[in-house]
Write a protein that holds these residues in place. Structure first.
Motif: not given
Length: 119
Positions: A70-97
């Motif tokens: 999701s994104r909030d343009n008023a706050k110049n912010t993007v979010y990633l809500q991650m649920n039911s996480l699994k070991p294979e989700d382990t990584a470095v997460y990068y934001c891109n514009a």
């Protein structure tokens, strides 16, 4: 000067949740498609989720139904809500514009935030 600053990473047990945030500065945030990518050591960086300037979303098959961008343009912010996480989700997460204006492409990356899913 363009900056994308990620936060919210950390250590979580399998089945847990995390919310990543990425706050941008130095860009006209609302015209950019914003994405989250992840990379494990020795592997290619892969797309996790992207949200267009108009709000359309797309997800990697591996995270559909578990992650939400999701994104909030008023706050110049993007979010990633991650649920039911699994070991294979382990990584470095990068934001891109990413955007293109008059045929010129503009693409920026954050510094990354580590997500570790482990018991």
């Amino acid at each position: 000067q363009v900056q994308l600053v990620e936060s919210g990473g950390g250590l979580v047990q399998p089945g847990g949740s995390l919310r990543l945030s990425c706050t941008a500065s130095g860009i006209m945030f609302s015209i950019y498609a914003m994405g989250w990518y992840r990379q494990d050591p020795g592997k290619q960086r892969e797309l996790v989720a992207v949200i267009g300037s108009g709000g359309s979303t797309n997800y990697a098959d591996s995270v559909k139904g578990r992650f939400s961008i999701s994104r909030d343009n008023a706050k110049n912010t993007v979010y990633l809500q991650m649920n039911s996480l699994k070991p294979e989700d382990t990584a470095v997460y990068y934001c891109n514009a990413d955007t293109g204006v008059l045929g010129v492409k503009y693409n920026y990356w954050g510094q990354g935030t580590q997500v570790t899913v482990s018991s």
